[in-house]
Design a protein around this motif. Sequence first.
Motif, PDB file in Angstrom:
ATOM      1  N   ALA A  17      42.069  43.234  56.232  1.00  0.00           N
ATOM      2  CA  ALA A  17      43.416  43.757  55.963  1.00  0.00           C
ATOM      3  C   ALA A  17      43.574  44.169  54.508  1.00  0.00           C
ATOM      4  CB  ALA A  17      44.470  42.724  56.343  1.00  0.00           C
ATOM      5  N   SER A  18      43.032  43.359  53.587  1.00  0.00           N
ATOM      6  CA  SER A  18      43.187  43.685  52.166  1.00  0.00           C
ATOM      7  C   SER A  18      42.353  44.908  51.789  1.00  0.00           C
ATOM      8  CB  SER A  18      42.806  42.486  51.292  1.00  0.00           C
ATOM      9  OG  SER A  18      41.518  42.003  51.594  1.00  0.00           O
ATOM     10  N   ALA A  19      41.181  45.077  52.415  1.00  0.00           N
ATOM     11  CA  ALA A  19      40.378  46.279  52.164  1.00  0.00           C
ATOM     12  C   ALA A  19      41.102  47.518  52.694  1.00  0.00           C
ATOM     13  CB  ALA A  19      39.006  46.151  52.806  1.00  0.00           C
ATOM     14  N   PRO A  54      33.563  45.614  54.555  1.00  0.00           N
ATOM     15  CA  PRO A  54      33.851  44.431  53.735  1.00  0.00           C
ATOM     16  C   PRO A  54      32.904  43.303  54.140  1.00  0.00           C
ATOM     17  CG  PRO A  54      35.803  45.246  54.916  1.00  0.00           C
ATOM     18  CD  PRO A  54      34.592  45.855  55.538  1.00  0.00           C
ATOM     19  N   GLY A  55      32.902  42.239  53.372  1.00  0.00           N
ATOM     20  CA  GLY A  55      32.057  41.113  53.728  1.00  0.00           C
ATOM     21  C   GLY A  55      32.484  39.852  53.021  1.00  0.00           C
ATOM     22  N   LEU A 148      37.054  54.833  34.695  1.00  0.00           N
ATOM     23  CA  LEU A 148      37.180  53.394  34.438  1.00  0.00           C
ATOM     24  C   LEU A 148      37.262  53.138  32.936  1.00  0.00           C
ATOM     25  CD1 LEU A 148      34.750  51.471  36.819  1.00  0.00           C
ATOM     26  CD2 LEU A 148      37.202  51.883  37.084  1.00  0.00           C
ATOM     27  N   ALA A 149      38.063  52.147  32.567  1.00  0.00           N
ATOM     28  CA  ALA A 149      38.142  51.740  31.171  1.00  0.00           C
ATOM     29  C   ALA A 149      36.808  51.159  30.729  1.00  0.00           C
ATOM     30  CB  ALA A 149      39.253  50.718  30.981  1.00  0.00           C
ATOM     31  N   ALA A 150      36.514  51.271  29.446  1.00  0.00           N
ATOM     32  CA  ALA A 150      35.247  50.760  28.909  1.00  0.00           C
ATOM     33  C   ALA A 150      35.109  49.260  29.124  1.00  0.00           C
ATOM     34  CB  ALA A 150      35.139  51.094  27.426  1.00  0.00           C
ATOM     35  N   ASP A 151      36.241  48.551  29.168  1.00  0.00           N
ATOM     36  CA  ASP A 151      36.205  47.108  29.359  1.00  0.00           C
ATOM     37  C   ASP A 151      36.648  46.705  30.761  1.00  0.00           C
ATOM     38  OD1 ASP A 151      38.831  47.809  29.126  1.00  0.00           O
ATOM     39  OD2 ASP A 151      39.398  46.105  27.857  1.00  0.00           O
ATOM     40  N   ALA A 152      36.432  47.591  31.748  1.00  0.00           N
ATOM     41  CA  ALA A 152      36.840  47.311  33.131  1.00  0.00           C
ATOM     42  C   ALA A 152      36.150  46.062  33.652  1.00  0.00           C
ATOM     43  CB  ALA A 152      36.512  48.501  34.016  1.00  0.00           C
ATOM     44  N   HIS A 153      36.900  45.256  34.399  1.00  0.00           N
ATOM     45  CA  HIS A 153      36.383  44.023  34.984  1.00  0.00           C
ATOM     46  C   HIS A 153      36.538  44.065  36.507  1.00  0.00           C
ATOM     47  CE1 HIS A 153      36.444  42.606  30.888  1.00  0.00           C
ATOM     48  NE2 HIS A 153      36.103  41.380  31.225  1.00  0.00           N
ATOM     49  N   GLY A 154      35.613  43.420  37.201  1.00  0.00           N
ATOM     50  CA  GLY A 154      35.723  43.252  38.640  1.00  0.00           C
ATOM     51  C   GLY A 154      35.855  41.782  38.974  1.00  0.00           C
ATOM     52  N   TYR A 155      36.410  41.499  40.148  1.00  0.00           N
ATOM     53  CA  TYR A 155      36.614  40.101  40.568  1.00  0.00           C
ATOM     54  C   TYR A 155      35.501  39.700  41.540  1.00  0.00           C
ATOM     55  CZ  TYR A 155      38.829  35.768  41.918  1.00  0.00           C
ATOM     56  OH  TYR A 155      39.089  34.433  42.133  1.00  0.00           O
ATOM     57  N   PHE A 156      34.684  38.742  41.129  1.00  0.00           N
ATOM     58  CA  PHE A 156      33.503  38.312  41.876  1.00  0.00           C
ATOM     59  C   PHE A 156      33.734  36.971  42.575  1.00  0.00           C
ATOM     60  CE2 PHE A 156      31.958  41.194  38.700  1.00  0.00           C
ATOM     61  CZ  PHE A 156      30.791  41.763  39.195  1.00  0.00           C
ATOM     62  N   VAL A 157      33.151  36.831  43.765  1.00  0.00           N
ATOM     63  CA  VAL A 157      33.081  35.544  44.462  1.00  0.00           C
ATOM     64  C   VAL A 157      31.765  35.538  45.242  1.00  0.00           C
ATOM     65  CG1 VAL A 157      34.143  33.920  46.058  1.00  0.00           C
ATOM     66  CG2 VAL A 157      35.597  35.486  44.765  1.00  0.00           C
ATOM     67  N   VAL A 196      36.402  44.880  45.509  1.00  0.00           N
ATOM     68  CA  VAL A 196      37.224  46.011  45.091  1.00  0.00           C
ATOM     69  C   VAL A 196      38.693  45.749  45.406  1.00  0.00           C
ATOM     70  CG1 VAL A 196      37.704  48.440  45.548  1.00  0.00           C
ATOM     71  CG2 VAL A 196      35.349  47.679  45.311  1.00  0.00           C
ATOM     72  N   GLU A 197      38.939  45.182  46.590  1.00  0.00           N
ATOM     73  CA  GLU A 197      40.312  44.987  47.048  1.00  0.00           C
ATOM     74  C   GLU A 197      41.050  43.895  46.274  1.00  0.00           C
ATOM     75  OE1 GLU A 197      38.012  41.890  49.230  1.00  0.00           O
ATOM     76  OE2 GLU A 197      37.658  43.905  48.475  1.00  0.00           O
ATOM     77  N   LYS A 198      40.333  43.117  45.462  1.00  0.00           N
ATOM     78  CA  LYS A 198      40.955  42.074  44.653  1.00  0.00           C
ATOM     79  C   LYS A 198      40.892  42.395  43.162  1.00  0.00           C
ATOM     80  CE  LYS A 198      39.809  38.371  47.930  1.00  0.00           C
ATOM     81  NZ  LYS A 198      39.110  37.071  48.117  1.00  0.00           N
ATOM     82  N   SER A 199      40.377  43.564  42.825  1.00  0.00           N
ATOM     83  CA  SER A 199      40.126  43.895  41.423  1.00  0.00           C
ATOM     84  C   SER A 199      41.200  44.771  40.799  1.00  0.00           C
ATOM     85  CB  SER A 199      38.743  44.553  41.281  1.00  0.00           C
ATOM     86  OG  SER A 199      37.722  43.642  41.630  1.00  0.00           O
ATOM     87  N   GLN A 200      42.377  44.755  41.388  1.00  0.00           N
ATOM     88  CA  GLN A 200      43.563  45.378  40.819  1.00  0.00           C
ATOM     89  C   GLN A 200      43.311  46.826  40.390  1.00  0.00           C
ATOM     90  OE1 GLN A 200      45.106  42.573  37.903  1.00  0.00           O
ATOM     91  NE2 GLN A 200      45.158  40.933  39.376  1.00  0.00           N
ATOM     92  N   ARG A 201      43.661  47.181  39.161  1.00  0.00           N
ATOM     93  CA  ARG A 201      43.576  48.577  38.727  1.00  0.00           C
ATOM     94  C   ARG A 201      42.139  49.104  38.800  1.00  0.00           C
ATOM     95  NH1 ARG A 201      46.409  50.032  33.150  1.00  0.00           N
ATOM     96  NH2 ARG A 201      48.156  49.266  34.413  1.00  0.00           N
ATOM     97  N   THR A 202      41.173  48.272  38.404  1.00  0.00           N
ATOM     98  CA  THR A 202      39.770  48.697  38.484  1.00  0.00           C
ATOM     99  C   THR A 202      39.371  48.978  39.924  1.00  0.00           C
ATOM    100  OG1 THR A 202      39.117  47.490  36.494  1.00  0.00           O
ATOM    101  CG2 THR A 202      37.383  47.953  38.096  1.00  0.00           C
ATOM    102  N   GLY A 203      39.770  48.080  40.817  1.00  0.00           N
ATOM    103  CA  GLY A 203      39.435  48.250  42.226  1.00  0.00           C
ATOM    104  C   GLY A 203      40.044  49.501  42.829  1.00  0.00           C
ATOM    105  N   LEU A 204      41.304  49.758  42.516  1.00  0.00           N
ATOM    106  CA  LEU A 204      41.968  50.948  43.040  1.00  0.00           C
ATOM    107  C   LEU A 204      41.323  52.231  42.499  1.00  0.00           C
ATOM    108  CD1 LEU A 204      45.737  49.941  43.030  1.00  0.00           C
ATOM    109  CD2 LEU A 204      44.304  50.430  45.029  1.00  0.00           C
ATOM    110  N   ARG A 205      40.890  52.198  41.233  1.00  0.00           N
ATOM    111  CA  ARG A 205      40.220  53.373  40.662  1.00  0.00           C
ATOM    112  C   ARG A 205      38.897  53.630  41.385  1.00  0.00           C
ATOM    113  NH1 ARG A 205      41.655  57.794  38.705  1.00  0.00           N
ATOM    114  NH2 ARG A 205      40.302  58.455  40.401  1.00  0.00           N
ATOM    115  N   ILE A 206      38.130  52.570  41.641  1.00  0.00           N
ATOM    116  CA  ILE A 206      36.851  52.737  42.343  1.00  0.00           C
ATOM    117  C   ILE A 206      37.086  53.187  43.775  1.00  0.00           C
ATOM    118  CG2 ILE A 206      34.843  51.483  43.231  1.00  0.00           C
ATOM    119  CD1 ILE A 206      34.907  49.838  40.629  1.00  0.00           C
TER     120      ILE A 206
END
Length: 219
Positions: A17-19, A54-55, A148-157, A196-206
């Motif tokens: 659903a989030s993806a 997704p996975g 993407l911003a030069a300091d873009a971050h992604g959310y990992f799990v 991607v779906e949890k990475s806010q602005r970075t995720g939406l850009r990707i």
Amino acid sequence: MTAAPIVIIDYNGGNLASAAQAARRAAADLGLPHDVVISGDPSTVRAASRIILPGQGAFDHCAQELGAGLRDAIEEATREGTPFLGICVGMQLMAERGLEHGVTPGLGWIRGEIAPMDDATELGLRLPHMGWNRLDHTRDSHPLTEGLAADAHGYFVHSYALRGYDEADLVATAEYGGRVPAIVARGNRCGTQFHVEKSQRTGLRIMANFLLWQPVPAT
């Protein structure tokens, strides 16, 4: 004529659903008319304009749940040029095999295997690797990282990561007890180890970049 849908593959995995929500938001922001559907129907996958896998969970379980029908549909569609995005374990399934709970074949689209993050363990870092990490680009440019911003971050799990990879498949890496492949791409098939779906602005850009991407099919 109705546009072909963006298909989020339903194979009893998590984050569907989030993806789908992230894809809908990105499509709306871009003014794209595409419908976004969640489906485990191979015929729907074959007719997709874009495929998102997704996975969440263990590699072996996700590979088994994917099954032959969906696997064949993904193979056929992407071989014909349909863009594919794997997220977290969805990205890991692009590799040759996974070593979680035994050896399990992957899709074999990129070189390497999904193995325990031994470097992180040896340094006493906590697993799963959970949280925000900076994305370090390995190419001067790629359509997936456009804007993407030069300091873009992604959310990992995750507790397993790609090793034995081909440098040519890397788009970005992260650092967690060593180099962690974060974005991979070969031809029209790409994936992100982070969510991607949890990475806010970075995720939406990707996600937006993926929806606009016009790749050359893998050979």
